[in-house]
Design a protein around this motif. Sequence first.
Motif, PDB file in Angstrom:
ATOM      1  N   UNK A 259       0.690  -1.237   0.094  1.00  0.00           N
ATOM      2  CA  UNK A 259      -0.269   0.147  -0.048  1.00  0.00           C
ATOM      3  C   UNK A 259       0.955   1.284   0.208  1.00  0.00           C
ATOM      4  N   UNK A 260       0.119   2.394  -0.488  1.00  0.00           N
ATOM      5  CA  UNK A 260       0.932   3.707  -0.087  1.00  0.00           C
ATOM      6  C   UNK A 260       1.540   4.003   1.006  1.00  0.00           C
ATOM      7  N   UNK A 261       2.675   4.674   1.045  1.00  0.00           N
ATOM      8  CA  UNK A 261       3.410   5.020   2.211  1.00  0.00           C
ATOM      9  C   UNK A 261       3.509   3.934   3.402  1.00  0.00           C
ATOM     10  N   UNK A 262       3.690   2.469   2.885  1.00  0.00           N
ATOM     11  CA  UNK A 262       3.867   1.387   3.740  1.00  0.00           C
ATOM     12  C   UNK A 262       5.267   1.064   3.324  1.00  0.00           C
ATOM     13  N   UNK A 263       5.991   0.737   4.451  1.00  0.00           N
ATOM     14  CA  UNK A 263       7.668   0.232   4.178  1.00  0.00           C
ATOM     15  C   UNK A 263       7.612  -1.127   5.048  1.00  0.00           C
ATOM     16  N   UNK A 264       7.106  -2.283   4.076  1.00  0.00           N
ATOM     17  CA  UNK A 264       7.429  -3.390   4.657  1.00  0.00           C
ATOM     18  C   UNK A 264       7.806  -4.533   3.743  1.00  0.00           C
ATOM     19  N   UNK A 265       8.584  -5.492   3.914  1.00  0.00           N
ATOM     20  CA  UNK A 265       9.239  -6.229   2.896  1.00  0.00           C
ATOM     21  C   UNK A 265       8.237  -6.964   2.142  1.00  0.00           C
ATOM     22  N   UNK A 266       8.408  -6.786   0.635  1.00  0.00           N
ATOM     23  CA  UNK A 266       7.250  -7.616  -0.044  1.00  0.00           C
ATOM     24  C   UNK A 266       7.460  -9.283   0.085  1.00  0.00           C
ATOM     25  N   UNK A 267       6.468  -9.762  -0.200  1.00  0.00           N
ATOM     26  CA  UNK A 267       6.527 -11.280  -0.414  1.00  0.00           C
ATOM     27  C   UNK A 267       7.023 -12.019   1.222  1.00  0.00           C
ATOM     28  N   UNK A 268       6.558 -11.493   1.973  1.00  0.00           N
ATOM     29  CA  UNK A 268       7.047 -11.895   3.368  1.00  0.00           C
ATOM     30  C   UNK A 268       5.928 -11.926   4.131  1.00  0.00           C
ATOM     31  N   UNK A 269       5.601 -13.138   4.866  1.00  0.00           N
ATOM     32  CA  UNK A 269       4.615 -13.503   5.649  1.00  0.00           C
ATOM     33  C   UNK A 269       4.916 -12.841   7.169  1.00  0.00           C
ATOM     34  N   UNK A 270       5.945 -12.460   7.289  1.00  0.00           N
ATOM     35  CA  UNK A 270       6.292 -12.004   8.871  1.00  0.00           C
ATOM     36  C   UNK A 270       6.804 -10.610   8.728  1.00  0.00           C
ATOM     37  N   UNK A 271       6.314  -9.790   9.769  1.00  0.00           N
ATOM     38  CA  UNK A 271       7.001  -8.146   9.720  1.00  0.00           C
ATOM     39  C   UNK A 271       8.297  -8.331  10.006  1.00  0.00           C
ATOM     40  N   UNK A 272       9.148  -7.564   9.086  1.00  0.00           N
ATOM     41  CA  UNK A 272      10.680  -7.682   9.368  1.00  0.00           C
ATOM     42  C   UNK A 272      10.874  -6.885  10.598  1.00  0.00           C
TER      43      UNK A 272
END
Length: 411
Positions: A259-272
Amino acid sequence: MLQQILKDMYVDPELLAELDETQKQTLFCRMREEQVRRWSIWDHNESIKPTYPKRQKNNKKVQWMLDTNGNPWTWIMGEHKDDKTIEQIIEEEAREAARLQAEHETEQLRLKVESELMAMLESKAKTQFNPPETKYAHATEEIYCSVEDLNTRNARKPSCVATQPIRGALKELSFNKVSERVRNWEQRVMEERTSEIYNKMKNKKEEEERQAEEADKKQEIVWREQKQKAKEVELQIRQIARQAREEHRRSLLSITEKPSNVMFVPNSSKPPNKKAVVEWFRAKEIPRRAGFEKDKNAIATWFHGLITRQEAEILLNNEPVGSFLVRLSERIWGYAITYKDHDCCKHYLVDASNGHYQFLGTNQISHNTLSELVSYHRKMPITKTGEELLLRPCNRTTNLPPLVFQGLLKT
């Protein structure tokens, strides 16, 4: 911890859930190597075990009858032209059994009839040589006659010794005729009885075969019904598994969507990291009114934002049983409900990655909002065995603005 896992060959589910795929594969390879190592040690120990001497053979031998070619003589029933079929053998055995039974019954009946005939003959013979009407007449005459008349009359009267041979001859002659008739009658009765017993045995066997066929048909019907039910159950299980895989695939796709303004690792089932959790919550969960009271523009008293597991347990340490709080989880894209039980705190993960809220696991009830999930489990236990009801929310120690979550989240 790795040594303990390899010793027990068991991995705690919570620990396994925190590992990524590479770490899981590495752990499983190490466990497999440990299994192979243990098997090699066992195999080595088995190979060096002392062998016990074999038992000495005795002098007993088995000698086979040989045919003209020197091979063991064998006879296969039914291959020779003179061999009887199994149906013929069974029929002969049944007839022989019927004949023996009829012979025994006829023998018993013949003995009974002979005894009755002999009793009749003896009674008839006694009646002929001792007529009752003359007996009383002679007795009357003897009362009124003189001694000389009695002596003269006894001299003319035949003695009992003379009448015995006549009686024996009559008895023997009558017995021979009766015995011949009895033998003929016995032969006829035995043949009729044999046929009757054999027919009963045959009818009984046919009835048993018919009942066995009916039982086989019923068993076949029951087996087919069970097989059909098993197929239906298997189809249901496959459908459930297919739906679970589809939901998991959709959850992965929804997680990987950036989503917009979201910084998390793509293709990951767990938050980095925590920052990715904060970004995800601000971008996706605030528009869905996560953490708000139901039908109110106020932050729920049970929502504590991004706090750690240890901080949640400290807050609930002095609270009564049934107290709870909801916090953001760092393990999944969702939340964690910390519940105060009698002797410990329990933590339940709530998945919010696929557009609704539900506990992790199979066959869980999904809710449209986080507040609906909390309200539902105020009356319905989270687990049937533990009967955990969310009775009393653990209030926050600091006041928060009613519509601003930035102060709630810790960065």
